[in-house]
Write a protein that holds these residues in place. Structure first.
Motif, PDB file in Angstrom:
ATOM      1  N   TRP A   1      13.839   1.702  -2.784  1.00  0.00           N
ATOM      2  CA  TRP A   1      13.521   0.784  -3.876  1.00  0.00           C
ATOM      3  C   TRP A   1      14.442   0.961  -5.077  1.00  0.00           C
ATOM      4  N   ARG A   2      15.479   1.759  -4.936  1.00  0.00           N
ATOM      5  CA  ARG A   2      16.440   1.914  -6.038  1.00  0.00           C
ATOM      6  C   ARG A   2      17.345   0.691  -6.092  1.00  0.00           C
ATOM      7  N   LYS A   3      17.831   0.416  -7.284  1.00  0.00           N
ATOM      8  CA  LYS A   3      18.720  -0.723  -7.537  1.00  0.00           C
ATOM      9  C   LYS A   3      18.046  -2.055  -7.194  1.00  0.00           C
ATOM     10  N   THR A   4      16.716  -2.095  -7.388  1.00  0.00           N
ATOM     11  CA  THR A   4      15.955  -3.327  -7.160  1.00  0.00           C
ATOM     12  C   THR A   4      15.162  -3.720  -8.407  1.00  0.00           C
ATOM     13  N   ASP A   5      15.418  -3.082  -9.534  1.00  0.00           N
ATOM     14  CA  ASP A   5      14.679  -3.253 -10.788  1.00  0.00           C
ATOM     15  C   ASP A   5      13.270  -2.666 -10.735  1.00  0.00           C
ATOM     16  N   THR A   6      12.945  -1.954  -9.665  1.00  0.00           N
ATOM     17  CA  THR A   6      11.617  -1.347  -9.554  1.00  0.00           C
ATOM     18  C   THR A   6      11.424  -0.278 -10.622  1.00  0.00           C
ATOM     19  N   ALA A   7      12.424   0.549 -10.854  1.00  0.00           N
ATOM     20  CA  ALA A   7      12.306   1.583 -11.895  1.00  0.00           C
ATOM     21  C   ALA A   7      12.046   0.932 -13.248  1.00  0.00           C
ATOM     22  N   TRP A   8      12.794  -0.113 -13.567  1.00  0.00           N
ATOM     23  CA  TRP A   8      12.606  -0.810 -14.837  1.00  0.00           C
ATOM     24  C   TRP A   8      11.196  -1.393 -14.933  1.00  0.00           C
ATOM     25  N   ARG A   9      10.718  -2.008 -13.872  1.00  0.00           N
ATOM     26  CA  ARG A   9       9.384  -2.613 -13.894  1.00  0.00           C
ATOM     27  C   ARG A   9       8.304  -1.553 -14.120  1.00  0.00           C
ATOM     28  N   ILE A  10       8.413  -0.420 -13.442  1.00  0.00           N
ATOM     29  CA  ILE A  10       7.443   0.657 -13.624  1.00  0.00           C
ATOM     30  C   ILE A  10       7.508   1.175 -15.058  1.00  0.00           C
ATOM     31  N   HIS A  11       8.713   1.452 -15.529  1.00  0.00           N
ATOM     32  CA  HIS A  11       8.925   1.945 -16.891  1.00  0.00           C
ATOM     33  C   HIS A  11       8.388   0.954 -17.912  1.00  0.00           C
TER      34      HIS A  11
ATOM     35  N   GLY B   1       0.777  -1.229   0.000  1.00  0.00           N
ATOM     36  CA  GLY B   1       0.000   0.000   0.000  1.00  0.00           C
ATOM     37  C   GLY B   1       0.811   1.282   0.000  1.00  0.00           C
ATOM     38  N   GLU B   2       2.121   1.178   0.160  1.00  0.00           N
ATOM     39  CA  GLU B   2       2.987   2.360   0.196  1.00  0.00           C
ATOM     40  C   GLU B   2       3.530   2.655  -1.202  1.00  0.00           C
ATOM     41  N   PRO B   3       3.365   3.896  -1.701  1.00  0.00           N
ATOM     42  CA  PRO B   3       3.904   4.229  -3.022  1.00  0.00           C
ATOM     43  C   PRO B   3       5.437   4.181  -3.009  1.00  0.00           C
ATOM     44  N   VAL B   4       5.999   3.522  -4.017  1.00  0.00           N
ATOM     45  CA  VAL B   4       7.456   3.378  -4.088  1.00  0.00           C
ATOM     46  C   VAL B   4       8.066   4.156  -5.239  1.00  0.00           C
ATOM     47  N   GLY B   5       7.230   4.527  -6.216  1.00  0.00           N
ATOM     48  CA  GLY B   5       7.728   5.274  -7.363  1.00  0.00           C
ATOM     49  C   GLY B   5       6.672   5.341  -8.444  1.00  0.00           C
ATOM     50  N   PHE B   6       6.977   6.101  -9.492  1.00  0.00           N
ATOM     51  CA  PHE B   6       6.018   6.235 -10.580  1.00  0.00           C
ATOM     52  C   PHE B   6       6.701   6.675 -11.862  1.00  0.00           C
ATOM     53  N   ALA B   7       5.963   6.487 -12.956  1.00  0.00           N
ATOM     54  CA  ALA B   7       6.317   7.036 -14.261  1.00  0.00           C
ATOM     55  C   ALA B   7       5.054   7.689 -14.801  1.00  0.00           C
TER      56      ALA B   7
ATOM     57  N   ASP C   1       8.362  11.789 -16.341  1.00  0.00           N
ATOM     58  CA  ASP C   1       9.003  11.458 -15.064  1.00  0.00           C
ATOM     59  C   ASP C   1       9.085   9.958 -14.865  1.00  0.00           C
ATOM     60  N   LEU C   2      10.180   9.546 -14.275  1.00  0.00           N
ATOM     61  CA  LEU C   2      10.351   8.189 -13.754  1.00  0.00           C
ATOM     62  C   LEU C   2      11.102   8.365 -12.441  1.00  0.00           C
ATOM     63  N   MET C   3      10.406   8.150 -11.337  1.00  0.00           N
ATOM     64  CA  MET C   3      10.983   8.402 -10.013  1.00  0.00           C
ATOM     65  C   MET C   3      10.762   7.198  -9.122  1.00  0.00           C
ATOM     66  N   VAL C   4      11.806   6.850  -8.382  1.00  0.00           N
ATOM     67  CA  VAL C   4      11.713   5.747  -7.426  1.00  0.00           C
ATOM     68  C   VAL C   4      12.333   6.204  -6.115  1.00  0.00           C
ATOM     69  N   ARG C   5      11.627   5.962  -5.044  1.00  0.00           N
ATOM     70  CA  ARG C   5      12.118   6.342  -3.722  1.00  0.00           C
ATOM     71  C   ARG C   5      13.375   5.531  -3.386  1.00  0.00           C
ATOM     72  N   GLU C   6      14.212   6.114  -2.558  1.00  0.00           N
ATOM     73  CA  GLU C   6      15.546   5.578  -2.249  1.00  0.00           C
ATOM     74  C   GLU C   6      15.555   4.083  -1.909  1.00  0.00           C
TER      75      GLU C   6
END
Length: 184
Positions: free
Chosen positions: A117-127, A67-73, A110-115
Motif C-alpha cells: 500500500w506504499r505510494k498509493t496515498d494510503t499513508a497520507w490518508r491515514i495521517h 478487513g486486512e490491516p494495511v497500516g496505521f498511525a 508511528d505512521l506505518m504502511v505495509r509494502e
C-alpha cells in the motif's frame, strides 16, 4: 484501492494492539535476519507502545482493505509540563515554543504502511484522518535523519524541521518535524 479508516482510543487498545504489533513486525522488524533479533525488536516495540498509549487521549487510526490491516498511525498529546520533550532538540527552541499545556502538541509516534500500500496515498490518508480529529495546535514526529525521502515527504505535507535530537542514547539523530494544525 478502497481503504477503510477506523479510529481507536485508549480503551480500544486491547482490541487493536495485536494489529499494531503485526504491522510493525512486517514493516520494520521483518528486515532483520535473525528471528531472535526480530522477536526482541517486536518486544521492544510492544513496550514502547505500552508507554506511548498510557496517555488518556491516545489515539490510533488503522487502515483496512477488505478487513486486512494495511497500516496505521498512533500517538498522544504531550502532557502539561512535558517541555522536556524539546530540551534535547538542537538547536534548542525558545522557551515559549517548548511550553506544553497538555493540549498544545500531538506527538505522532508511528505512521506505518505495509509494502503493498506504499505510494498509493494510503499513508497520507491515514495521517490526515488522524490529524483531522485532533484539537491540539500542532503535531510533531521524529524522522531518522538517514531517511531523507521521508523527511522531504513530510515537508510536502506541511511539516517543518525545527532541529534534530537523539531520543535514545545509543541511537541515531532524528529530525524533529512540526506542523501547525490550525492552518489548512
Amino acid at each position: 484501492m478502497s481503504v477503510e479508516l477506523r479510529h481507536y482510543r485508549k480503551g480500544d487498545l486491547p482490541q487493536v494492539r495485536g494489529i499494531l504489533l503485526d504491522v510493525y513486525a512486517e514493516v520494520y522488524a521483518a528486515g532483520v535476519e535473525a528471528a531472535g533479533v526480530r522477536e526482541a525488536d517486536v518486544r521492544g516495540y510492544a513496550e514502547r507502545l505500552a508507554e506511548q498509549s498510557a496517555h488518556p487521549a491516545w489515539e490510533a487510526v488503522v487502515g483496512y482493505e477488505e478487513g486486512e490491516p494495511v497500516g496505521f498511525a498512533q500517538g498522544s498529546p504531550l502532557p502539561a509540563g512535558g517541555d522536556d520533550h524539546w530540551f534535547t532538540v538542537r538547536p534548542r527552541p525558545d522557551t515559549e515554543f517548548c511550553r506544553e499545556t497538555g493540549f498544545r502538541t500531538f506527538a505522532l509516534f508511528d505512521l506505518m504502511v505495509r509494502e503493498r500500500w506504499r505510494k498509493t496515498d494510503t499513508a497520507w490518508r491515514i495521517h490526515d484522518n488522524l490529524m483531522a480529529s485532533r484539537l491540539e495546535e500542532r503535531m510533531s514526529f521524529l524522522v531518522d535523519t538517514d531517511q531523507q525521502g521521508v523527511q522531504r515527504l513530510s515537508e510536502d505535507w506541511g511539516y517543518q524541521c525545527i532541529g534534530v535530537k537523539r531520543p535514545w542514547p545509543d541511537g541515531s539523530d532524528y529530525a524533529v518535524m512540526v506542523r501547525d494544525l490550525r492552518q489548512p
